[in-house]
Design an enzyme around this catalytic site. Structure first.
Site, PDB file in Angstrom:
ATOM      1  N   TYR A 109       2.875   9.713 -11.207  1.00 35.95           N
ATOM      2  CA  TYR A 109       2.045   8.863 -10.350  1.00 35.95           C
ATOM      3  C   TYR A 109       1.262   7.870 -11.202  1.00 35.95           C
ATOM      4  O   TYR A 109       1.205   6.670 -10.888  1.00 35.95           O
ATOM      5  CB  TYR A 109       1.095   9.737  -9.548  1.00 35.95           C
ATOM      6  CG  TYR A 109       0.161   8.978  -8.627  1.00 35.95           C
ATOM      7  CD1 TYR A 109       0.617   8.461  -7.421  1.00 35.95           C
ATOM      8  CD2 TYR A 109      -1.182   8.801  -8.953  1.00 35.95           C
ATOM      9  CE1 TYR A 109      -0.232   7.773  -6.563  1.00 35.95           C
ATOM     10  CE2 TYR A 109      -2.048   8.116  -8.111  1.00 35.95           C
ATOM     11  CZ  TYR A 109      -1.564   7.609  -6.917  1.00 35.95           C
ATOM     12  OH  TYR A 109      -2.418   6.935  -6.077  1.00 35.95           O
ATOM     13  N   ASN A 115       0.801  -1.221   0.000  1.00 36.54           N
ATOM     14  CA  ASN A 115       0.000   0.000   0.000  1.00 36.54           C
ATOM     15  C   ASN A 115       0.839   1.278   0.000  1.00 36.54           C
ATOM     16  O   ASN A 115       0.315   2.340  -0.346  1.00 36.54           O
ATOM     17  CB  ASN A 115      -0.913  -0.006   1.232  1.00 36.54           C
ATOM     18  CG  ASN A 115      -1.640   1.304   1.415  1.00 36.54           C
ATOM     19  OD1 ASN A 115      -2.567   1.623   0.680  1.00 36.54           O
ATOM     20  ND2 ASN A 115      -1.213   2.096   2.401  1.00 36.54           N
TER      21      ASN A 115
END
Length: 257
Positions: free
Chosen positions: A163, A98
């Protein structure tokens, strides 16, 4: 989410590692897995106080957790972290990759350093942690991995190019490793959240957020508990015939296929 939605024995005594578990989606995953019986290693890089709060909440609910500090983009840090978990609890059986960073910026603002940092943490970090735990999974013929991708990895994102690329890489990594280890009883899946109400949105213009919400069929931001529910499902035997998939949780803003 009510207690009736949890499965208290779903991961009984399983060893879980959640990277970036100190807050946001990571914290929600830690709490969910602990409530469902797992022993949860909470990874953090620098937010020790936040990580301690996650552990406090786990223990207050009767769960078992431990803090493991590491920069997931540093292979030596990762090796030390996983070694600490193994020496205390044994091999990692459930992994949630994560950890991630996000920068909202135009192409004129994006620097080489930004690019490298984004890929180092979001993509290489996913690789390093997975590679460190996979041998234990292969040896025991059991492993469940969920990688955190993003809607940004599935759609063009001109204001977060690095990203988006890093999260698209997570999708490809998920698919290839799922096939590589399918016969070894290791399942690998990914979750691609859309707009979720977390601190990662700090710095994003409110008008832009409002426009996204207006364009979402379920017109709101998602909650971290909803992402944690998806992660729990993919780690559990309820998804026993599912591997290599990226499940989108976006209120209908992206629909696959």
């Amino acid at each position: 989410m009510s207690e009736s939605n949890f499965h208290p024995a779903r991961f009984q005594n399983r060893v879980a590692l959640v990277t970036g578990g100190s807050r946001g989606i990571g914290r929600a995953c830690c709490l969910r897995l602990a409530q469902e019986g797992a022993r949860v290693a909470i990874n953090y890089r620098s937010g020790q106080e936040d990580a301690q709060e996650t552990l406090k909440q786990i223990e207050a609910a009767g769960g078992t957790g431990m803090l493991v500090q590491a920069d997931v983009s540093d292979s030596q840090d990762v090796d030390r972290m996983v070694g600490e978990i193994e020496s205390n609890w044994g091999p990692v059986e459930l992994l949630v990759n994560n950890s991630g960073i996000f920068i909202y910026q135009s192409h004129r603002e994006l620097t080489e350093n930004d690019w490298r940092q984004m890929l180092d943490v979001n993509l290489t970090g996913t690789f390093l942690v997975t590679w460190r735990v996979k041998e234990g999974m292969l040896k025991n013929n059991f492993g469940r991995i969920v990688n955190m991708s993003s809607l940004s990895g599935l759609q063009p994102r001109p204001m977060s190019i690095a990203y988006a690329v890093s999260k698209a890489g997570v999708v490809s990594f998920t698919q290839s490793t799922a096939v590589a280890w399918a016969k070894d009883n290791i399942r690998v899946n990914a979750v691609a959240p859309g707009l979720i109400d977390t601190e990662i949105l700090t710095g994003v213009n409110q008008d832009d957020l409002d426009k996204i919400i207006e364009a979402t069929p379920i017109p709101r931001m998602g909650e971290v508990s909803e992402v944690a529910s998806m992660v729990s499902f993919l780690l559990s035997d309820e998804s026993s015939f599912t591997t290599g998939q990226t499940l989108v949780i976006s209120g209908g803003r992206c629909m696959l296929p």
